[in-house]
Design a protein around this motif. Structure first.
Motif, PDB file in Angstrom:
ATOM      1  N   UNK A   1       0.845  -1.190   0.000  1.00  0.00           N
ATOM      2  CA  UNK A   1       0.000   0.000   0.000  1.00  0.00           C
ATOM      3  C   UNK A   1       0.882   1.242   0.000  1.00  0.00           C
ATOM      4  N   UNK A   2       0.392   2.297  -0.646  1.00  0.00           N
ATOM      5  CA  UNK A   2       1.116   3.575  -0.668  1.00  0.00           C
ATOM      6  C   UNK A   2       0.099   4.696  -0.498  1.00  0.00           C
ATOM      7  N   UNK A   3       0.607   5.897  -0.243  1.00  0.00           N
ATOM      8  CA  UNK A   3      -0.289   7.043  -0.088  1.00  0.00           C
ATOM      9  C   UNK A   3       0.307   8.267  -0.749  1.00  0.00           C
ATOM     10  N   UNK A   4      -0.573   9.189  -1.125  1.00  0.00           N
ATOM     11  CA  UNK A   4      -0.200  10.473  -1.726  1.00  0.00           C
ATOM     12  C   UNK A   4      -0.919  11.575  -0.975  1.00  0.00           C
ATOM     13  N   UNK A   5      -0.172  12.566  -0.496  1.00  0.00           N
ATOM     14  CA  UNK A   5      -0.764  13.664   0.257  1.00  0.00           C
ATOM     15  C   UNK A   5      -0.720  14.932  -0.589  1.00  0.00           C
ATOM     16  N   UNK A   6      -1.865  15.333  -1.136  1.00  0.00           N
ATOM     17  CA  UNK A   6      -1.926  16.514  -2.001  1.00  0.00           C
ATOM     18  C   UNK A   6      -1.809  17.812  -1.202  1.00  0.00           C
ATOM     19  N   UNK A   7      -1.898  17.714   0.127  1.00  0.00           N
ATOM     20  CA  UNK A   7      -1.748  18.904   0.981  1.00  0.00           C
ATOM     21  C   UNK A   7      -0.277  19.276   1.141  1.00  0.00           C
ATOM     22  N   UNK A   8       0.611  18.330   0.799  1.00  0.00           N
ATOM     23  CA  UNK A   8       2.054  18.564   0.900  1.00  0.00           C
ATOM     24  C   UNK A   8       2.625  18.422  -0.503  1.00  0.00           C
TER      25      UNK A   8
END
Length: 197
Positions: A178-185
């Motif tokens: 699993x991976x994640x992407x933070x559009x706030x950063x």
């Protein structure tokens, strides 16, 4: 003349209003503490996207739990490695509007590079068949091993996207991690917009 005042008390029961419980605001660190099963449950509850616009830009990425290595000492080591400044994957860069777009991975290997482009589109998830933003690496510019990757994402907290990285097999995509992407950063872009074509 004595006046007697009577106080009336209301016998109407008060209606108790149950407070609406808002889900907690999550970040990359919070997601990294969850195992494969917990991330899968969170992904299943994620928002079903109608367009790819929300990913526009250079969101910071984080590798999360790896299948079969998501508990104990191995999980702790992976968690520490993935958040280290020297970890080679920094996230993805996206461009596109509506139902489709393009993107590329940001890597830090002997410098900062954009490698392994992909196309984005709204599609049925290989996990549960519900809508997701699918990342298609099956492009002529990618080497064969990269073309066998299937990624997808859903929003699980405002601005935070969670996704499974899968390997295409004869029986269909199989979960790897699993991976994640933070559009706030937003990270500093690498290269030029033409690299996304």
């Amino acid at each position: 003349m004595e006046t007697t005042q009577t106080m009336t008390t209301s016998t109407t029961p008060r209606t108790s209003r149950s407070a609406v419980v808002q889900p907690p605001i999550l970040d990359l660190d919070a997601l990294s503490r969850r195992d494969v099963a917990a991330l899968g449950e969170l992904y299943a509850r994620g928002a079903h996207p109608a367009q790819v616009d929300a990913l526009e830009g250079n969101p910071r990425g984080r590798m999360l739990a790896v299948k079969t290595l998501d508990r104990g000492v191995a999980a702790d080591a992976i968690r520490s490695l993935a958040c280290a400044s020297f970890f080679p994957w920094g996230g993805k860069t996206f461009a596109g509007r509506g139902s489709s777009g393009t993107g590329v991975n940001r890597l830090h290997l002997f410098g900062r590079h954009q490698l392994f482009p992909f196309h984005t589109r709204i599609a049925e998830s290989a996990i549960d068949g519900a809508p997701c933003i699918a990342l298609d690496y099956d492009l002529p510019d990618n080497p064969g091993v990269i073309r066998k990757i299937h990624d997808e994402v859903r929003e699980v907290s405002p601005g935070l996207y969670l996704g499974p990285a899968m390997w295409k097999t004869a029986k269909g995509p199989a979960l790897v991690l699993w991976f994640a992407l933070d559009t706030r950063v937003q990270s500093k872009p690498v290269g030029h917009a033409r690299d996304l074509a």
